[in-house]
Design a protein around this motif. Structure first.
Motif, PDB file in Angstrom:
ATOM      1  N   THR A 155      34.466  36.290  41.256  1.00  0.00           N
ATOM      2  CA  THR A 155      35.677  35.518  41.491  1.00  0.00           C
ATOM      3  C   THR A 155      35.479  34.536  42.642  1.00  0.00           C
ATOM      4  O   THR A 155      35.941  33.394  42.587  1.00  0.00           O
ATOM      5  CB  THR A 155      36.850  36.454  41.807  1.00  0.00           C
TER       6      THR A 155
ATOM      7  N   GLN B  10      45.068  40.824  52.494  1.00  0.00           N
ATOM      8  CA  GLN B  10      44.761  40.781  51.067  1.00  0.00           C
ATOM      9  C   GLN B  10      43.580  39.846  50.787  1.00  0.00           C
ATOM     10  O   GLN B  10      42.731  40.138  49.938  1.00  0.00           O
ATOM     11  CB  GLN B  10      46.008  40.339  50.292  1.00  0.00           C
TER      12      GLN B  10
ATOM     13  N   ASP C  86      40.399  41.676  51.859  1.00  0.00           N
ATOM     14  CA  ASP C  86      40.089  42.774  50.932  1.00  0.00           C
ATOM     15  C   ASP C  86      39.505  42.258  49.618  1.00  0.00           C
ATOM     16  O   ASP C  86      38.539  42.827  49.088  1.00  0.00           O
ATOM     17  CB  ASP C  86      41.362  43.590  50.638  1.00  0.00           C
ATOM     18  N   GLU C  87      40.078  41.184  49.080  1.00  0.00           N
ATOM     19  CA  GLU C  87      39.581  40.651  47.804  1.00  0.00           C
ATOM     20  C   GLU C  87      38.182  40.066  47.947  1.00  0.00           C
ATOM     21  O   GLU C  87      37.315  40.263  47.089  1.00  0.00           O
ATOM     22  CB  GLU C  87      40.542  39.594  47.257  1.00  0.00           C
TER      23      GLU C  87
ATOM     24  N   ASP D 101      34.677  41.548  46.120  1.00  0.00           N
ATOM     25  CA  ASP D 101      33.801  40.714  45.293  1.00  0.00           C
ATOM     26  C   ASP D 101      32.367  40.744  45.814  1.00  0.00           C
ATOM     27  O   ASP D 101      31.410  40.739  45.034  1.00  0.00           O
ATOM     28  CB  ASP D 101      34.334  39.282  45.267  1.00  0.00           C
TER      29      ASP D 101
END
Length: 524
Positions: free
Chosen positions: A3, A112, A115-116, A120
Motif C-alpha cells: 500500500t 493510525q 500503525d498503517e 506495510d
C-alpha cells in the motif's frame, strides 16, 4: 505490491500513456542531493501545478521492486550521468497524505498513520524480527541495520494535516512530532538515501525557525533550481499549442503570467492540458478547492487590503513582505500574510526581484472577480460590469459616453485612485477597460520610439478590431492628448500589429472634476 512500500510504477506509466511533458530533469536535481546533508527536500506549489505527477515520477524511478528503464529511456534524464546510478535502486515508501486524512479525520490520525505504515513495512520484510514496541522509525532502523538498505521516502500533500487541523490541536502537534521523529536527527541520516515532500505550503515556522529546518525548501517564493519543473515554460506551452492546433495567444492570455524564480513565464499546466483536451480556453481554477479560503482572506479588514486587491485587478502591482508569514493558513495577521498565502495558493504571482505581487492571468482574474463579488464590493463590480459598454463606446466613437464612463469609475474608486495625477487616472482606466482583456492585450506605459503611451490595447490574433492608443492628460484638454499621440509618433509602433487604429485622448479637469474625451480614427 504494498500500500505504501513497493508501489511500483503504474501511476507514472499512466502519465506516460497520456500527453506527457518531459519534466524528468527534476530527477537529476534530486539525485545530486542523495546521501548529502541536503537530501531532505520539500517542494511547495499551488494546486494543479504538477506536484503529484513529479512525486509519481520519482517513485517510479527509484523503486527497486520494478524495472522502469523503458519508461525513462526516451526522456531527458536518460542522458544524465546519474541515471544508471540510482535507477530502481531503493525501497520507496510513498504516502499521499490527503488520501489518508480523508479516511481518518480525527485527533488520533497520526497514530493510525504510523500503525498503517509500520504494518506495510512488516509485510514487505516478513523474515525480519519486528519488536511490537517499535514505531515506524524504529522498524526502519531495524531493517537498515540488518540489511544495509536505504529508503526513499516520498510524501505527496505533506501539509494536508496542517491544512485540516489548526495549529493548536492534538493532531497537528502529533504530526509535527512525528515528522521530527522521522526526519530530524541521526536516525534519518542512517535510514534514508533521500526524502522528498510536496505540498501547498512550506514547512510551518515557529517564530523565525522551521519545525524541520534541516529540509531544503523549494516554494513559489523561493523555488531554487526546481523552478522549471513545475508548470509549463513558454516553449513547452508553445509546442503543445502547435501540436493541438490551439491559439497560443489565447493560452498566454488565460494561463501564463507566473514568474517563478528565474523562470519569467510559467503557465498553469493543468489548465493548459484541460484547454487542449476541450479545444477551448476557459477558467478551470474553480476546481482547485481554494475559492472559499480566498474569499475569506480578501474579506479581512487589514488597512489597504481592499484597495490593493482592486489595484491588482486593474493590472497593478503591490509591494509584499513575504518573510513574516508563518506558513500556517490559520494564522493570518496582516495584509502581507494575506498576499503571501495567496501567492502560495497561486491566486497571485510574485516578482522576487521587486518584492511585488500581482494577478497573473485572465483565469485567475476571473476567480478573483468572483471572490470580490462574494464580498459585495459593489463599486468594483459595477465598474467591471460597465467596462463592456465603455469599450463599445470607444469603438463607436461616442466621446461623451467614454468621458461619462471613465468619470463614473473614477468617482466610485477614489480611495485607491486619487484625483491627483495622470498615473492615478491610468489605474482608473485599466479597471474601466477590464472586459477588453477578452479581445485585447492591454499595455500600460507602452514603449514607443519617442516615449511611452499611457494605455495601448492591441487586438489578439483573429480579432477583427482596431488597436486603441489612449493618452491621458491632467488639467489640460483632450485635444492636447491627441496631439501628443501624433507628435511622439505612438501609432508607428502599434502599426507593427495593425493599420487600423483608434486614438483616444482623455483629460481630467481638477477644478470641475469632470472628464473630457476626444476620439480619432487613424486608418491607412
Amino acid at each position: 505490491m504494498g500500500t505504501y512500500i513497493n508501489i511500483g510504477n503504474e501511476a507514472f506509466r499512466k502519465s506516460r500513456n497520456s500527453e506527457y511533458v518531459d519534466k524528468s530533469g527534476l530527477i537529476a536535481v534530486v539525485n545530486k542531493t542523495l546521501f548529502t546533508e541536503f537530501n531532505l527536500s520539500c517542494v511547495s506549489r499551488c494546486r494543479r501545478f504538477g506536484k503529484s505527477m513529479a512525486a509519481k515520477m520519482l517513485a517510479a524511478y527509484y523503486d527497486k521492486s520494478v524495472d522502469s528503464r523503458e519508461l525513462f529511456a526516451d526522456l531527458q534524464i536518460a542522458n544524465d550521468p546519474s541515471f544508471e546510478e540510482h535507477l530502481n535502486k531503493y525501497r520507496v515508501i510513498y504516502l499521499d497524505m490527503s488520501e489518508f486524512v480523508t479516511r481518518f479525520h480525527n485527533d488520533d490520525v497520526v497514530r493510525q498513520l504510523d500503525d498503517e505504515l509500520k504494518a506495510d513495512i512488516i509485510k514487505a520484510y516478513p523474515d525480519m524480527q519486528h519488536e511490537p514496541t517499535y514505531d515506524m522509525m524504529g522498524s526502519l532502523l531495524n531493517i537498515t541495520e540488518a540489511t544495509g538498505e536505504k529508503f526513499m521516502f516520498i510524501i505527496d500533500e505533506w501539509d494536508a494535516i496542517c491544512r485540516e487541523f489548526k495549529s493548536d490541536t492534538k493532531a497537528f502537534d502529533d504530526y509535527v512530532n512525528w515528522l521530527r521523529r522521522m526526519f530530524k536527527g541521526i536516525s534519518a541520516t542512517r535510514v534514508f538515501a533521500g526524502v522528498y515532500m510536496t505540498g501547498i505550503l512550506p514547512i510551518k515556522r515557529y517564530n523565525t525557525q522551521s519545525a524541520l529546518n534541516n529540509f531544503i525548501e523549494y516554494s513559489m517564493i523561493e523555488p531554487g533550481n526546481m523552478a522549471e519543473f513545475f508548470g509549463f515554460t513558454r516553449n513547452e506551452a508553445m509546442a503543445l499549442a502547435e501540436k493541438y492546433g490551439m491559439d497560443f495567444d489565447e493560452l498566454v492570455k488565460w494561463y501564463d503570467g507566473y514568474q517563478i524564480g528565474d523562470e519569467p513565464s510559467m503557465f498553469n499546466p493543468n489548465s493548459v492540458m484541460q484547454a487542449l483536451q476541450r479545444g477551448r480556453c476557459r477558467s478551470f481554477w474553480a476546481t482547485t478547492g481554494a475559492y472559499d479560503l480566498v474569499s475569506s482572506f480578501i474579506s479581512m479588514n487589514y488597512e489597504g487590503l481592499k484597495d490593493d486587491i482592486i489595484k491588482m485587478l486593474a493590472d497593478g502591482r503591490c509591494k509584499v513582505n513575504t518573510t513574516k508569514f508563518q506558513n500556517d493558513m490559520s494564522i493570518i495577521r496582516s495584509k502581507d500574510d494575506v498576499f503571501t498565502v495567496l501567492i502560495h495558493l497561486g491566486y497571485l504571482g510574485y516578482d522576487w526581484k521587486r518584492d511585488e505581487c500581482y494577478i497573473p492571468n485572465y483565469e485567475v482574474s476571473i476567480e478573483m472577480r468572483n471572490a470580490i463579488e462574494a464580498n459585495n464590493w459593489k463599486n468594483v463590480i459595477d465598474a467591471v460590469t460597465a467596462s463592456e459598454d465603455l469599450l463599445q463606446a470607444v469603438l463607436d466613437g461616442d466621446e461623451g459616453a467614454v468621458a461619462s464612463g471613465v468619470e463614473a469609475v473614477h468617482d466610485d474608486n477614489t480611495s485607491i485612485l486619487s484625483y491627483n495625477n495622470e498615473n492615478s487616472l491610468a489605474s482608473v482606466l485599466t479597471l474601466a477597460f477590464y472586459s477588453a482583456r477578452n479581445n485585447y492585450v492591454i499595455h500600460r506605459e507602452y514603449a514607443t520610439g519617442k516615449g511611452f503611451a499611457d494605455l495601448v490595447l492591441i487586438p489578439r490574433m483573429n480579432v477583427d478590431s482596431p488597436a486603441i492608443v489612449i493618452e491621458l492628460k491632467y488639467n489640460k484638454d483632450a485635444d492636447s492628448a491627441i496631439d501628443q499621440i501624433m507628435r511622439k509618433q505612438y501609432p508607428a509602433k502599434v502599426k507593427e500589429y495593425t493599420d487600423n487604429l483608434l486614438l483616444v485622448g482623455i483629460n481630467y479637469d481638477k477644478e470641475t472634476k469632470t472628464h473630457s474625451c476626444k476620439i480619432e480614427n487613424l486608418v491607412n
